[in-house]
Design a protein around this motif. Structure first.
Motif, short mmCIF file in Angstrom:
data_model
loop_
_atom_site.label_atom_id
_atom_site.label_comp_id
_atom_site.label_asym_id
_atom_site.label_seq_id
_atom_site.Cartn_x
_atom_site.Cartn_y
_atom_site.Cartn_z
N PRO A 1 -50.29 -60.56 0.13
CA PRO A 1 -50.51 -59.63 -0.98
C PRO A 1 -50.63 -58.19 -0.49
CG PRO A 1 -52.01 -61.51 -1.09
CD PRO A 1 -51.37 -61.55 0.26
N GLY A 2 -50.07 -57.26 -1.26
CA GLY A 2 -50.23 -55.84 -0.98
C GLY A 2 -49.73 -55.39 0.37
N TRP A 3 -48.62 -56.00 0.84
CA TRP A 3 -48.12 -55.62 2.16
C TRP A 3 -47.69 -54.16 2.22
CZ3 TRP A 3 -42.62 -56.21 4.25
CH2 TRP A 3 -42.58 -55.94 5.62
N LEU A 4 -47.07 -53.68 1.14
CA LEU A 4 -46.61 -52.29 1.10
C LEU A 4 -47.62 -51.45 0.32
CD1 LEU A 4 -44.61 -50.01 1.56
CD2 LEU A 4 -43.35 -50.80 -0.46
N ARG A 5 -48.29 -50.55 0.99
CA ARG A 5 -49.21 -49.62 0.36
C ARG A 5 -48.42 -48.49 -0.32
NH1 ARG A 5 -51.28 -48.20 4.64
NH2 ARG A 5 -50.21 -46.21 4.93
N GLY A 6 -48.86 -48.09 -1.52
CA GLY A 6 -48.17 -47.01 -2.23
C GLY A 6 -46.81 -47.45 -2.75
N SER A 7 -46.68 -48.71 -3.15
CA SER A 7 -45.38 -49.26 -3.51
C SER A 7 -44.81 -48.68 -4.81
CB SER A 7 -45.47 -50.78 -3.63
OG SER A 7 -46.32 -51.15 -4.70
N ASP A 8 -45.67 -48.15 -5.67
CA ASP A 8 -45.17 -47.64 -6.94
C ASP A 8 -44.21 -46.45 -6.73
OD1 ASP A 8 -46.60 -49.56 -8.26
OD2 ASP A 8 -48.23 -48.23 -8.88
N GLY A 9 -44.45 -45.66 -5.69
CA GLY A 9 -43.54 -44.56 -5.40
C GLY A 9 -42.16 -45.06 -5.01
#
Length: 214
Positions: A41-49
């Motif tokens: 879970p949540g491997w990529l931080r700031g994924s919304d960008g």
């Protein structure tokens, strides 16, 4: 392209975009017949960008396919990047390198291609299937999926076991979550993203594969 998108309150990009660790943070679920699924879970931080950039930068296309006696629209937009093509964002290149390094001992080769799918709302979906075009028809392989945007359930069931709901697995993934299907999973199990009548935001999935697997 303009799409309504609700950012995740948990997807904190204050520290900038970046990949987290793999290693012990990856949880493996053993399935039957040599198949398994890893979840981080949540491997990529700031994924919304990254989600917003891919919506605008990827040359999305609609596909049509034969369904019995008529041709129908595929209920999602797609784009495929072959092994000799540059991916549409440097973060995806970093993700591919990190996945290849983490799974090197088990996979024995690198992830080389990337297929992108854009699920615009709950009406977009993918039916039960396995990625069995090419070598995955007869060899164990891996498909690593990075999910961006709204969470949608990735569901799995044994191939040929449509009536056996007791062995179905469900992984809600979105906003930078990683799922990797490995071992015999593509041959012995099927996966799907079901349609839903519930209000749900858009989602993009990036499927990293080895050469000769689709």
């Amino acid at each position: 392209m303009s799409v309504p998108f609700q950012e995740s309150l948990l997807d904190d990009d204050a520290g900038g975009e970046g990949l987290g660790e793999l290693g012990p943070s990856v949880a493996r679920t053993r399935l039957s017949r040599g198949a398994w699924v890893d979840v981080r879970p949540g491997w990529l931080r700031g994924s919304d960008g990254l989600f917003r950039r891919l919506v605008d930068d990827v040359p999305w296309r609609a596909e049509r396919r034969q369904m019995y006696e008529r041709v129908v629209d595929v209920p999602r937009l797609v784009c495929f990047y072959a092994e000799d093509q540059v991916l549409p964002d440097p973060l995806l290149e970093q993700a591919r390198v990190a996945l290849s390094a983490h799974y090197a001992d088990e996979l024995g080769e690198e992830f080389r291609t990337a297929g992108l799918c854009f699920y615009r709302d709950g009406r977009d979906s993918v039916a039960w299937h396995g990625d069995t075009i090419g070598r995955s028809q007869y060899e164990d392989t891996m498909v690593a999926i990075l999910s961006l945007g709204a969470a949608r359930p990735l569901v799995l069931r044994p191939r040929g076991g449509a009536g056996n709901e007791s062995v179905r697995h469900r992984f809600p993934v979105g906003h930078g979550d990683l799922v990797v299907m490995g071992g015999s999973c593509q041959r012995t199990w099927e996966h799907a993203i079901p349609k839903t009548a519930k209000p749900v935001g858009p989602r993009i999935s990036i499927q990293f594969r080895t050469i000769g697997v689709r």
